[in-house]
Design a protein around this motif. Structure first.
Motif, short mmCIF file in Angstrom:
data_model
loop_
_atom_site.label_atom_id
_atom_site.label_comp_id
_atom_site.label_asym_id
_atom_site.label_seq_id
_atom_site.Cartn_x
_atom_site.Cartn_y
_atom_site.Cartn_z
N GLU A 1 -13.96 -6.78 -4.74
CA GLU A 1 -12.54 -6.56 -5.04
C GLU A 1 -11.83 -7.85 -5.42
OE1 GLU A 1 -11.33 -4.49 -1.40
OE2 GLU A 1 -10.95 -2.79 -2.71
N ASP B 1 -4.40 3.00 -9.10
CA ASP B 1 -5.04 3.69 -7.98
C ASP B 1 -5.34 5.15 -8.29
OD1 ASP B 1 -5.11 1.45 -6.50
OD2 ASP B 1 -3.71 2.09 -4.95
N ASP B 2 -4.38 5.87 -8.90
CA ASP B 2 -4.56 7.31 -9.12
C ASP B 2 -3.63 7.77 -10.23
OD1 ASP B 2 -4.71 10.09 -8.99
OD2 ASP B 2 -5.02 10.09 -6.83
N LEU C 1 7.34 5.20 -4.32
CA LEU C 1 6.78 5.84 -5.51
C LEU C 1 7.26 7.28 -5.60
CD1 LEU C 1 4.92 4.71 -7.63
CD2 LEU C 1 2.99 5.65 -6.39
N ASP D 1 -1.70 -9.93 3.39
CA ASP D 1 -0.93 -9.43 4.54
C ASP D 1 -1.31 -10.18 5.81
OD1 ASP D 1 0.33 -7.70 2.97
OD2 ASP D 1 -0.63 -5.88 3.71
N ALA E 1 6.90 -7.29 -8.20
CA ALA E 1 7.79 -6.90 -7.10
C ALA E 1 8.79 -5.83 -7.54
CB ALA E 1 8.54 -8.12 -6.58
N THR F 1 0.11 9.67 -9.99
CA THR F 1 1.21 8.86 -10.52
C THR F 1 1.99 9.65 -11.56
OG1 THR F 1 -0.17 6.91 -10.17
CG2 THR F 1 1.76 6.63 -11.55
N LEU G 1 5.23 -1.61 -9.21
CA LEU G 1 4.77 -0.54 -8.32
C LEU G 1 4.08 0.56 -9.13
CD1 LEU G 1 4.88 0.50 -5.34
CD2 LEU G 1 6.98 1.70 -5.98
N ALA G 2 4.70 0.93 -10.25
CA ALA G 2 4.12 1.96 -11.11
C ALA G 2 2.79 1.48 -11.69
CB ALA G 2 5.10 2.31 -12.23
N VAL H 1 -1.01 -1.40 4.73
CA VAL H 1 -1.69 -0.77 3.60
C VAL H 1 -2.25 0.57 4.06
CG1 VAL H 1 -3.64 -0.98 2.02
CG2 VAL H 1 -2.22 -2.95 2.50
N LEU I 1 7.59 -9.52 -11.68
CA LEU I 1 7.27 -8.23 -12.28
C LEU I 1 6.54 -7.32 -11.28
CD1 LEU I 1 7.77 -7.10 -15.11
CD2 LEU I 1 5.40 -7.62 -15.66
N GLN J 1 -5.41 -7.12 -7.11
CA GLN J 1 -4.42 -6.34 -6.36
C GLN J 1 -3.08 -7.05 -6.22
OE1 GLN J 1 -6.36 -5.43 -2.69
NE2 GLN J 1 -7.98 -4.27 -3.70
N MET K 1 -1.82 6.23 -2.62
CA MET K 1 -2.38 5.07 -3.30
C MET K 1 -2.93 4.12 -2.24
SD MET K 1 -1.54 6.29 -6.05
CE MET K 1 -0.35 7.38 -6.79
N LEU L 1 -1.56 0.49 -1.80
CA LEU L 1 -0.12 0.28 -1.60
C LEU L 1 0.20 0.48 -0.13
CD1 LEU L 1 1.51 2.12 -4.65
CD2 LEU L 1 0.69 -0.22 -4.47
N ARG M 1 0.61 -0.58 -10.29
CA ARG M 1 -0.43 -0.51 -9.26
C ARG M 1 -0.77 0.94 -8.93
NH1 ARG M 1 1.60 -3.75 -4.51
NH2 ARG M 1 3.65 -3.41 -5.38
N ALA M 2 0.24 1.81 -9.00
CA ALA M 2 -0.02 3.23 -8.73
C ALA M 2 -0.91 3.81 -9.82
CB ALA M 2 1.30 3.99 -8.66
N ARG N 1 -5.11 -7.53 -1.19
CA ARG N 1 -3.83 -7.20 -0.57
C ARG N 1 -3.87 -7.41 0.95
NH1 ARG N 1 0.72 -3.73 -1.39
NH2 ARG N 1 1.96 -4.29 0.40
N THR N 2 -4.94 -6.91 1.57
CA THR N 2 -5.05 -7.02 3.04
C THR N 2 -5.16 -8.47 3.46
OG1 THR N 2 -7.13 -5.95 2.47
CG2 THR N 2 -5.87 -4.97 4.22
#
Lengths: 309, 267
Positions: free
Chosen positions: A282, A153-154, B106, A291, A141, A158, A146-147, B150, A139, A217, B95, B98, A149-150, A287-288
């Protein structure tokens, strides 16, 4: 495997599913402190229909998912109009209302609870937890993920980019509620007994902690949080007696050592929680971090400088 | 190619009041298709308010805003990007959690709103069409060095450009840029100017709020100047700094006279 370990695996599986149930709304920026309420819904749906209508576990599981999801949508539509601390309070109150309603319903056994006929052993909850984990990774991915997580964030931007922030949030909340229903049904069939006191505020708080401390995240966060905080008390249970005798030895006291008080486990657990909130607000898995672990040899710094010209 | 068909965006008699405070009064101007127009004025003149009115963040108290001759005021902010209006923000609003390519994906959202598109994985088993498109767009814009990075870790100037690319991913007709050069150094501004010229050549109409007059003169052909919510100038960017009203708005009445007699230099 001993009964002790199968018991741990069962509760671990249920906790992982619950963590994902709360993770989904949290990933869209909506805290849900009502996890126990949705778990109670699932548990009582399964208990009621298997006790009164003889439904097998393979029917009660999907039924509990449906009930959790349906109530989730019905509740999310008005509830997600509130924000921040008000949403936290509203979800918390909702769980209390569900608990109170069950406690006062004769058909559901009231304060006596209900016994659940169709027992399932640990492979069923474990299998379900694996499926739920895979589902949540999938889900996150998708464009829906994406929506989500967006929106976290904001939400203003969005919306301007054409995403229905409200739609995404209601959907994530409802899918989460459905997963909590599944966790409840698995609980009912694994323990063969449900009572409304098991689905209390402490449970809601713990599950939210798994998510916030594990990290919101990525889909790895709740998995890690649930595993860590389910196994930590068990690890502490086995090392605490030795730990105490070291301390006693260090202070030079001899003789018999009294067994450590059970509650010390929770003192240490609480201390670790506070430390993590200070040093890793966090969550542990970010996320970082993911990565960096996935591609440890990428020379990030250099790339940055080249571009900064 | 004649008359109103050349006009992409048209504002007529637009008023915006917050209670007793009038932020824009009776603002009217047309943005021709393919134009590179600047919207300038001193701080607090109402430039960003105009952007917020166009993108649907505010509703005008009175007046009309039309895109290609059709009123856009009945569309909620979420639907306006589908009409072809995309924007960037004064403070970068990517974002932060992301990656670069996810931010750009997006931006494609408006073309991928079906349930099927929402539930198809973007990058689980190989690259999806959307991801490939986003990466191609980044490459075209010369920003393909770090698609997976990121956003929060990237330099400011790069993030500014990525925000523009995200807006471009929606394939807009009109791009609203709110102070694209704010906070950039000279070299970065130069690079951004070329970048925006390239976007304009690809057929996108630009409406730019900007304080950097160097960028305004180099990038834009025409300018609308606002002061205290009123339009005080509309015309070529070449002569904007000679206009007495504009000088007065920026420098005050006394200094404007002095500047007019000497070499004129605003902002």
């Amino acid at each position: 495997m001993s009964g002790y370990w199968t018991g741990i695996l069962t509760i671990l599986a249920i906790n992982v599913i619950m963590a994902y149930a709360i993770f989904l709304p949290v990933a869209t920026g909506q805290l849900n402190l009502g996890g126990a309420g949705f778990q109670a819904l699932g548990a009582y749906t399964a208990a009621y229909f298997s006790a009164n209508y003889g439904l097998t576990v393979w029917l009660t599981l999907p039924l509990s998912i449906l009930v959790g999801g349906a109530v989730g949508i019905a509740i999310a539509l008005p509830l997600l109009r509130t924000k921040g601390v008000y949403l936290v309070l509203a979800t918390f109150a909702l769980a209390e209302v569900i608990g109170g309603a069950i406690l006062n319903t004769e058909a559901l056994g009231g304060a006596m609870g209900l016994s659940v006929p169709d027992y399932v052993d640990y492979p069923v909850p474990m299998g379900a937890a694996v499926l739920v984990t895979l589902f949540c990774f999938y889900l996150m991915a998708t464009r829906f993920g994406l929506a989500m997580r967006a929106a976290h964030d904001d939400e203003v931007v969005t919306d301007l980019l054409g995403v229905s922030v409200r739609g995404v949030r209601v959907a994530a909340f409802a899918i989460g509620a459905a997963l909590a229903g599944l966790a409840g049904a698995l609980y009912a069939h694994s323990y063969s007994f449900v009572e409304s006191q098991s689905f209390n505020a402490t449970l809601s708080i713990y599950v939210l902690l798994y998510v916030l401390l594990g990290g919101t995240q990525t889909a790895l966060g709740p998995l890690f949080g649930a595993v860590f905080f389910t196994l930590l008390p068990e690890v502490l249970r086995s090392i605490l007696p030795e730990f105490k005798s070291w301390i006693v030895l260090a202070f030079g006291a001899g003789g018999n050592v009294s067994p450590p008080d059970e509650s010390w486990r929770f003192v240490i657990l609480g201390l670790l929680t506070v430390l993590m909130m200070i040093f890793r607000p966090e969550g542990l898995i970010t996320r970082t971090l993911v990565d960096r672990l996935c591609s440890p040899f990428t020379p990030r710094r250099r790339v940055l400088r080249e571009v900064a010209v | 190619m004649s008359g109103s068909s050349d006009v992409l965006l048209s504002l007529s008699g637009v008023w915006k009041k917050f209670g007793g405070l009038t932020v824009t009064s009776d603002v009217s101007f047309d943005v021709p298709r393919g134009a590179r127009m600047a919207l300038i004025g001193p701080n607090g003149a109402g430039k960003t308010t105009i952007f917020n009115l166009i993108s649907g963040f505010y509703e005008p108290t009175a007046g009309k805003i039309e895109l290609e001759g059709r009123s856009i005021l009945d569309y909620p902010s979420r639907k306006r990007i589908g009409l072809g209006i995309a924007r960037s923000f004064q403070n970068i609003r990517l974002m932060p959690h992301l990656s670069v390519v996810e931010n750009v994906m997006l931006g494609q959202q408006v073309h991928a709103n079906s349930v099927l598109d929402m539930l198809k994985p973007l990058s689980l088993f190989g690259r999806s069409r959307w991801r490939a498109e986003a990466e191609a767009l980044l490459e075209e814009m010369g920003l393909d060095t770090y698609p997976g990075e990121v956003v929060a870790t990237l330099p400011y100037g790069v993030r500014k450009k990525i925000e523009v690319v995200r807006a471009l991913a929606a394939r807009p007709k009109l791009l609203l840029l709110d102070e694209p050069a704010a906070g950039l150094n000279g070299a970065e501004t130069q690079s951004l100017t070329e970048f925006l010229k390239g976007i304009s050549r690809s057929g996108v109409t630009l409406l730019v709020v900007e304080h950097d007059m160097g960028l305004v003169r180099e990038l834009c052909d025409t300018a609308v100047v606002l002061n205290f919510g009123k339009k005080i100038y509309e015309g070529s960017t070449a002569h904007v700094q000679e206009d007495p009203l504009v000088l007065e708005a920026y420098l005050g009445p006394n200094h404007a006279k002095a500047a007019k007699s000497g070499a004129s230099h605003v902002a």
